[in-house]
Design an enzyme around this catalytic site. Sequence first.
Site: not given
Ligand code: CO
Length: 209
Positions: A41, A43, A45, A97, A100
Amino acid sequence: MDIKQIFKNNIDWVNEKLQLDSNYFKTLSKGQNPDILYIGCSDSRVSAEELMGVSPGDVFVHRNIANMVPNTDLSAMSVIDYAVVHLKVNNIVVCGHYYCGGVKAAMESADLGILNPWLRNIRDVYRIHKEELNAITNQDAKYKRLVELNVQEQCINVIKTAEVQQAFIDRNITVHGWVFDIHTGKLIDLEIDFKKVMENVMEIYRLKR
Ligand code: CO
């Protein structure tokens, strides 16, 4: 974040690498030979290399919203083709994750414009597994399960490709489904029975060679 700081950080990083090995970038510039393709992803993080503890050159990486492998997505398909056919990776990882944002958005019904067709791919995963998901009454547990099932379905999308089917015959390439647990920092192997999934999907998706 101060953008100028990033350039300062970069110089520190270059110096750090050169202190350990004065030929570090000379070696790096010679080419790459990664054994893993990681699809994760976007993302901020979920920093692929950092959470796996790997170095530049170790992993070929593709990231997008909710670690998707849509069948007609030219970007994902090109990454798979290049990694499997040219770099000859032996492992492909789809890593989702918990918590998400993409998966969360797909569970809600807001109209998100250009994101709608992308999120529809996640809604398709929900539809395929509707019975199991609707039976989960706890919203948090349902959300987590959809993250896992999405990883599983994206692994199937990887397996459907001609490149992966051929690499399975030629050199037993393996596809792994993982979830990064943001609460603990730990990687969870969903232990998808790759060979069983392969046999199942082959009935429909096998390509003649
Ligand atoms: Co995500």
